[in-house]
Scaffold this motif. Structure first.
Motif, PDB file in Angstrom:
ATOM      1  N   ARG A  55       0.849  -1.205   0.000  1.00  0.00           N
ATOM      2  CA  ARG A  55       0.000   0.000   0.000  1.00  0.00           C
ATOM      3  C   ARG A  55       0.880   1.251   0.000  1.00  0.00           C
ATOM      4  O   ARG A  55       0.495   2.292  -0.495  1.00  0.00           O
ATOM      5  N   ALA A  56       2.084   1.083   0.595  1.00  0.00           N
ATOM      6  CA  ALA A  56       3.111   2.139   0.607  1.00  0.00           C
ATOM      7  C   ALA A  56       2.602   3.510   1.025  1.00  0.00           C
ATOM      8  O   ALA A  56       2.826   4.506   0.349  1.00  0.00           O
ATOM      9  N   GLY A  57       1.919   3.538   2.156  1.00  0.00           N
ATOM     10  CA  GLY A  57       1.547   4.828   2.725  1.00  0.00           C
ATOM     11  C   GLY A  57       2.811   5.544   3.186  1.00  0.00           C
ATOM     12  O   GLY A  57       3.853   4.915   3.354  1.00  0.00           O
ATOM     13  N   GLU A  58       2.699   6.846   3.407  1.00  0.00           N
ATOM     14  CA  GLU A  58       3.872   7.635   3.805  1.00  0.00           C
ATOM     15  C   GLU A  58       4.496   7.094   5.091  1.00  0.00           C
ATOM     16  O   GLU A  58       5.700   7.074   5.257  1.00  0.00           O
ATOM     17  N   LYS A  59       3.606   6.615   6.019  1.00  0.00           N
ATOM     18  CA  LYS A  59       4.116   6.157   7.305  1.00  0.00           C
ATOM     19  C   LYS A  59       5.004   4.919   7.108  1.00  0.00           C
ATOM     20  O   LYS A  59       6.053   4.785   7.726  1.00  0.00           O
ATOM     21  N   THR A  60       4.562   4.015   6.235  1.00  0.00           N
ATOM     22  CA  THR A  60       5.344   2.801   6.000  1.00  0.00           C
ATOM     23  C   THR A  60       6.663   3.139   5.315  1.00  0.00           C
ATOM     24  O   THR A  60       7.700   2.584   5.645  1.00  0.00           O
ATOM     25  N   LYS A  61       6.603   4.087   4.374  1.00  0.00           N
ATOM     26  CA  LYS A  61       7.825   4.454   3.639  1.00  0.00           C
ATOM     27  C   LYS A  61       8.924   4.897   4.594  1.00  0.00           C
ATOM     28  O   LYS A  61      10.097   4.650   4.367  1.00  0.00           O
ATOM     29  N   ARG A  62       8.507   5.559   5.672  1.00  0.00           N
ATOM     30  CA  ARG A  62       9.469   6.047   6.653  1.00  0.00           C
ATOM     31  C   ARG A  62      10.325   4.906   7.205  1.00  0.00           C
ATOM     32  O   ARG A  62      11.493   5.064   7.489  1.00  0.00           O
ATOM     33  N   TYR A  63       9.690   3.714   7.349  1.00  0.00           N
ATOM     34  CA  TYR A  63      10.413   2.589   7.940  1.00  0.00           C
ATOM     35  C   TYR A  63      11.582   2.139   7.076  1.00  0.00           C
ATOM     36  O   TYR A  63      12.559   1.616   7.564  1.00  0.00           O
ATOM     37  N   PHE A  64      11.424   2.272   5.761  1.00  0.00           N
ATOM     38  CA  PHE A  64      12.547   1.793   4.952  1.00  0.00           C
ATOM     39  C   PHE A  64      13.369   2.924   4.356  1.00  0.00           C
ATOM     40  O   PHE A  64      14.207   2.713   3.485  1.00  0.00           O
ATOM     41  N   LYS A  65      13.142   4.138   4.891  1.00  0.00           N
ATOM     42  CA  LYS A  65      13.974   5.258   4.473  1.00  0.00           C
ATOM     43  C   LYS A  65      15.389   5.022   5.009  1.00  0.00           C
ATOM     44  O   LYS A  65      15.583   4.611   6.143  1.00  0.00           O
ATOM     45  N   ASN A  66      16.353   5.264   4.165  1.00  0.00           N
ATOM     46  CA  ASN A  66      17.729   5.051   4.617  1.00  0.00           C
ATOM     47  C   ASN A  66      18.606   6.183   4.112  1.00  0.00           C
ATOM     48  O   ASN A  66      18.147   7.075   3.404  1.00  0.00           O
TER      49      ASN A  66
END
Ligand SMILES: Cc1cc2nc3c(=O)[nH]c(=O)nc-3n(C[C@H](O)[C@H](O)[C@H](O)COP(=O)(O)O)c2cc1C
Length: 321
Positions: A55-66
């Protein structure tokens, strides 16, 4: 033989065999920056829902931000549906991720009741489908992280690890407790030794390493290829340096507090003001453990209104020790 040495997981070369464990709510980018600075070779993300990444919501994207400074980067996904796990890993393969890991050890009820996390230990057939789907989805290194078993009557880490190996996993990490134990009791490292004897791919030992002595002991007792450190690194990124270097001297109180401030600033930049303040309320207690006056300091931190006030409380605390 030298206990700390470079290793390869699939095609990924690691400068040494120390890995920072995935920890939900803790192993966000700031934690990984500090762990890598202190010498660990690979820092894992916290677990990210496979369905969530699709679904790649903004909140989830944060988890794999590197950040490029934090490479190699290992991303852990969780789920119980082979198709979703495959799809999410395929999608994430275009991200700057160097290794994918599948969570098969999370004891949390909310996760297990959906058949994910440690519940997978009860379902070898599903494990084989999940690992096969993940393997098909990426050529990047693929690992799984398991427990010893669901409970003391169903220790099956060897079976699960062998399935993963035969389905193409490049390494297996094992937290040597059962799901039933959660984090209680002692990790039984004999399970790590047993898995190591049964596999050809590297085995990563995990559970209760708190010092260089523990790290050396685990490698000696189990012959595992790498070690993974979780709780002992919270508010203590120096653990990696202390393990690698027998002459390393522990940081003083002021250095600990300076690093806490850096952690706070990175959290604010990474998570934003509100989430950073929330996260730091617990993380700060690990940096300040044992410092005289910490009780009052922590009371003030809990009452503080935001990260700016937290920072000035840390500065004041540092000035008075
Ligand atoms: C707060 C917390 C969060 C954790 N989150 C995860 C997670 O997201 N994925 C995972 O595989 N393990 C997770 N773990 C387990 C750790 O990775 C590790 O297996 C466990 O803490 C045992 O290692 P240690 O004795 O070095 O802490 C978590 C542990 C803690 C304490």
């Amino acid at each position: 033989m030298e206990k700390f040495h470079p290793i390869k997981i699939g095609t990924l070369s690691l400068k040494n065999n120390l890995i920072a464990a995935p920890m939900a709510g803790l192993s966000a980018l700031p934690y990984r920056v500090l762990a890598m600075e202190m010498g660990c070779a690979l820092a894992m993300s916290e677990m990210v829902s496979a369905e969530g990444t699709i679904r790649a919501g903004e909140k989830t994207k944060r988890y794999f931000k590197n950040d490029e400074s934090v490479r190699p980067f290992g991303l852990q996904v969780f789920g119980a549906n082979p198709e979703s796990i495959g799809k999410s890993i395929e999608m994430l393969s275009s991200e700057p991720v160097d290794l994918f890991d599948i969570n098969m050890g999370c004891p949390v009820h909310k996760v297990c009741k959906k058949g994910a996390g440690a519940a997978l230990m009860k379902n070898p057939e599903l494990v084989s489908k999940i690992v096969a789907a993940a393997r098909k989805a990426t050529e990047k290194p693929l690992t799984i992280k398991i427990r010893a078993g669901w409970n003391s009557k169903s220790i099956n880490c060897i079976e699960i690890a062998k399935i993963a190996e035969s389905c193409g996993a490049d390494a297996v990490a094992i937290h040597a407790r059962t799901r039933e134990q959660e984090f209680s009791g002692k990790a039984d490292w004999s399970h790590i030794a047993a898995v190591k004897s049964a596999l050809k791919i590297p085995v990563i030992g995990n559970g209760d390493i708190k010092s260089r002595h523990d790290a050396l002991e685990m490698i000696e007792q189990t012959r595992c290829d790498a070690i993974m450190i979780g709780r002992a690194a919270i508010g203590n990124p120096w653990i990696f340096r202390a393990i690698l270097d027998s002459d390393f001297s522990e940081p003083g109180r002021k250095e600990r507090l300076l690093t806490a401030t850096r952690h706070l600033e990175m959290l604010r930049e990474f998570l934003g003001e509100h989430s950073a303040a929330l996260a730091m309320r617990s993380i700060i207690s690990w940096y300040t453990k044992g410092i005289p006056g910490v009780k009052e300091f922590m009371r003030n931190i809990q009452r503080s209104k935001g990260t700016a006030e937290m920072k000035s409380l840390i500065d004041q605390f540092a000035a008075n020790i």
